[in-house]
Design a protein around this motif. Structure first.
Motif, mmCIF file in Angstrom:
data_model
loop_
_atom_site.group_PDB
_atom_site.id
_atom_site.type_symbol
_atom_site.label_atom_id
_atom_site.label_comp_id
_atom_site.label_asym_id
_atom_site.label_seq_id
_atom_site.Cartn_x
_atom_site.Cartn_y
_atom_site.Cartn_z
ATOM 1 N N GLU A 1 0.810 -1.216 0.000
ATOM 2 C CA GLU A 1 0.000 0.000 0.000
ATOM 3 C C GLU A 1 0.847 1.271 0.000
ATOM 4 O O GLU A 1 0.325 2.365 -0.199
ATOM 5 C CB GLU A 1 -0.982 -0.021 1.166
ATOM 6 C CG GLU A 1 -2.054 -1.073 0.955
ATOM 7 C CD GLU A 1 -3.278 -0.855 1.808
ATOM 8 O OE1 GLU A 1 -3.448 0.239 2.365
ATOM 9 O OE2 GLU A 1 -4.081 -1.801 1.892
ATOM 10 N N GLY A 2 2.154 1.139 0.204
ATOM 11 C CA GLY A 2 3.049 2.289 0.084
ATOM 12 C C GLY A 2 2.924 2.961 -1.278
ATOM 13 O O GLY A 2 3.178 4.153 -1.412
ATOM 14 N N TYR A 3 2.495 2.196 -2.281
ATOM 15 C CA TYR A 3 2.272 2.767 -3.612
ATOM 16 C C TYR A 3 1.254 3.900 -3.551
ATOM 17 O O TYR A 3 1.399 4.911 -4.229
ATOM 18 C CB TYR A 3 1.809 1.671 -4.580
ATOM 19 C CG TYR A 3 1.344 2.203 -5.912
ATOM 20 C CD1 TYR A 3 2.252 2.738 -6.822
ATOM 21 C CD2 TYR A 3 0.005 2.189 -6.264
ATOM 22 C CE1 TYR A 3 1.824 3.230 -8.052
ATOM 23 C CE2 TYR A 3 -0.430 2.672 -7.483
ATOM 24 C CZ TYR A 3 0.489 3.202 -8.370
ATOM 25 O OH TYR A 3 0.060 3.699 -9.580
ATOM 26 N N TYR A 4 0.239 3.755 -2.728
ATOM 27 C CA TYR A 4 -0.802 4.772 -2.623
ATOM 28 C C TYR A 4 -0.440 5.883 -1.637
ATOM 29 O O TYR A 4 -1.033 6.952 -1.671
ATOM 30 C CB TYR A 4 -2.124 4.130 -2.157
ATOM 31 C CG TYR A 4 -2.602 3.030 -3.060
ATOM 32 C CD1 TYR A 4 -3.064 3.302 -4.343
ATOM 33 C CD2 TYR A 4 -2.593 1.711 -2.631
ATOM 34 C CE1 TYR A 4 -3.496 2.286 -5.177
ATOM 35 C CE2 TYR A 4 -3.033 0.689 -3.454
ATOM 36 C CZ TYR A 4 -3.478 0.991 -4.725
ATOM 37 O OH TYR A 4 -3.909 -0.018 -5.542
ATOM 38 N N GLN A 5 0.508 5.622 -0.756
ATOM 39 C CA GLN A 5 0.798 6.534 0.346
ATOM 40 C C GLN A 5 2.021 7.417 0.149
ATOM 41 O O GLN A 5 2.137 8.452 0.800
ATOM 42 C CB GLN A 5 0.977 5.720 1.633
ATOM 43 C CG GLN A 5 -0.262 4.947 2.002
ATOM 44 C CD GLN A 5 0.005 3.845 3.018
ATOM 45 O OE1 GLN A 5 1.147 3.552 3.334
ATOM 46 N NE2 GLN A 5 -1.056 3.259 3.536
ATOM 47 N N HIS A 6 2.944 7.011 -0.714
ATOM 48 C CA HIS A 6 4.220 7.727 -0.807
ATOM 49 C C HIS A 6 4.574 8.042 -2.260
ATOM 50 O O HIS A 6 4.705 7.123 -3.080
ATOM 51 C CB HIS A 6 5.352 6.894 -0.191
ATOM 52 C CG HIS A 6 5.108 6.514 1.231
ATOM 53 N ND1 HIS A 6 5.108 7.434 2.258
ATOM 54 C CD2 HIS A 6 4.860 5.308 1.801
ATOM 55 C CE1 HIS A 6 4.865 6.805 3.401
ATOM 56 N NE2 HIS A 6 4.704 5.521 3.149
ATOM 57 N N ASP A 7 4.773 9.332 -2.547
ATOM 58 C CA ASP A 7 5.160 9.726 -3.903
ATOM 59 C C ASP A 7 6.503 9.140 -4.313
ATOM 60 O O ASP A 7 6.736 8.901 -5.496
ATOM 61 C CB ASP A 7 5.210 11.249 -4.028
ATOM 62 C CG ASP A 7 3.823 11.876 -4.132
ATOM 63 O OD1 ASP A 7 2.844 11.135 -4.389
ATOM 64 O OD2 ASP A 7 3.713 13.101 -3.953
ATOM 65 N N TYR A 8 7.405 8.885 -3.347
ATOM 66 C CA TYR A 8 8.705 8.321 -3.710
ATOM 67 C C TYR A 8 8.560 6.893 -4.256
ATOM 68 O O TYR A 8 9.460 6.390 -4.931
ATOM 69 C CB TYR A 8 9.706 8.380 -2.554
ATOM 70 C CG TYR A 8 9.373 7.533 -1.344
ATOM 71 C CD1 TYR A 8 9.718 6.179 -1.289
ATOM 72 C CD2 TYR A 8 8.730 8.069 -0.238
ATOM 73 C CE1 TYR A 8 9.420 5.402 -0.181
ATOM 74 C CE2 TYR A 8 8.440 7.305 0.878
ATOM 75 C CZ TYR A 8 8.784 5.968 0.901
ATOM 76 O OH TYR A 8 8.490 5.201 1.999
ATOM 77 N N VAL A 9 7.416 6.264 -4.002
ATOM 78 C CA VAL A 9 7.106 4.970 -4.612
ATOM 79 C C VAL A 9 6.253 5.178 -5.854
ATOM 80 O O VAL A 9 6.555 4.670 -6.932
ATOM 81 C CB VAL A 9 6.367 4.033 -3.624
ATOM 82 C CG1 VAL A 9 5.964 2.727 -4.305
ATOM 83 C CG2 VAL A 9 7.215 3.763 -2.390
ATOM 84 N N LYS A 10 5.172 5.952 -5.733
ATOM 85 C CA LYS A 10 4.179 6.105 -6.802
ATOM 86 C C LYS A 10 4.740 6.742 -8.068
ATOM 87 O O LYS A 10 4.477 6.258 -9.177
ATOM 88 C CB LYS A 10 2.987 6.913 -6.290
ATOM 89 C CG LYS A 10 1.838 6.999 -7.291
ATOM 90 C CD LYS A 10 0.615 7.586 -6.664
ATOM 91 C CE LYS A 10 -0.584 7.658 -7.554
ATOM 92 N NZ LYS A 10 -0.715 6.721 -8.636
ATOM 93 N N VAL A 11 5.516 7.808 -7.933
ATOM 94 C CA VAL A 11 6.003 8.523 -9.122
ATOM 95 C C VAL A 11 6.872 7.616 -9.999
ATOM 96 O O VAL A 11 6.615 7.485 -11.208
ATOM 97 C CB VAL A 11 6.711 9.838 -8.721
ATOM 98 C CG1 VAL A 11 7.434 10.460 -9.910
ATOM 99 C CG2 VAL A 11 5.700 10.824 -8.128
ATOM 100 N N PRO A 12 7.902 6.955 -9.451
ATOM 101 C CA PRO A 12 8.694 6.054 -10.313
ATOM 102 C C PRO A 12 7.896 4.857 -10.834
ATOM 103 O O PRO A 12 8.065 4.457 -11.993
ATOM 104 C CB PRO A 12 9.843 5.589 -9.409
ATOM 105 C CG PRO A 12 9.910 6.576 -8.293
ATOM 106 C CD PRO A 12 8.511 7.089 -8.117
ATOM 107 N N VAL A 13 7.019 4.285 -10.005
ATOM 108 C CA VAL A 13 6.217 3.138 -10.457
ATOM 109 C C VAL A 13 5.311 3.570 -11.610
ATOM 110 O O VAL A 13 5.208 2.868 -12.623
ATOM 111 C CB VAL A 13 5.406 2.518 -9.299
ATOM 112 C CG1 VAL A 13 4.302 1.589 -9.820
ATOM 113 C CG2 VAL A 13 6.330 1.770 -8.351
#
Length: 148
Positions: free
Chosen positions: A119-131
């Protein structure tokens, strides 16, 4: 007419994994090392650009470089998760008392076969932006986390 060759029963199914990378100890060096290892031991399908981000949690540390990779592997999900931890260890990762503290490399499984598993994908831009960059460049999409 019957086929002259049958598919190998031994052929392993390939799985796709989206991985979040993070480093704030000599990050350029460890990013290169991680990419080398993962591209030699898995099939590298896509890679985002690295972005610089401020620490989350423990603040008394350098900024991070974060990126995402899409790889394919014949390993099953839990075996691949253990493999990622082993790669971190090979890259000198020390797990200290501060969970969000400095690290040579952090490799987290974000999605497995197109399904979000972190769920870090939904919570953190440092995960979401590169993904999201990897998704756009590879033509992949993600299914949300399935709740039990």
């Amino acid at each position: 007419m019957l086929p002259t060759t049958l598919p190998s029963e031994q052929a392993a199914a390939l799985h796709e994994c989206l991985i979040s990378l993070g480093s704030n100890i000599d990050p350029e060096h460890y990013f290169d090392q991680a990419l080398t290892i993962l591209s030699q031991e898995c099939k590298l399908l896509a890679c985002s650009k690295a972005i610089r981000t401020t620490p989350v949690g423990y603040q008394q540390q350098p900024d991070f470089l974060n990126a995402a990779l899409l790889v394919s592997t014949s390993l099953e999900q839990e075996a691949f998760r253990a493999y990622l931890k082993e790669v971190e260890d090979r890259l000198g990762r020390v797990r200290g008392a501060i969970k969000s503290g400095p690290r040579t490399m952090d490799l987290d499984m974000v999605a497995w076969n197109g399904e979000v598993v972190d769920e870090g994908y939904y919570q953190h831009d440092y995960v979401k932006v590169p993904v999201d960059e990897v998704l756009a460049s590879s033509g992949r999409t993600l299914e949300p986390v399935k709740r039990s």
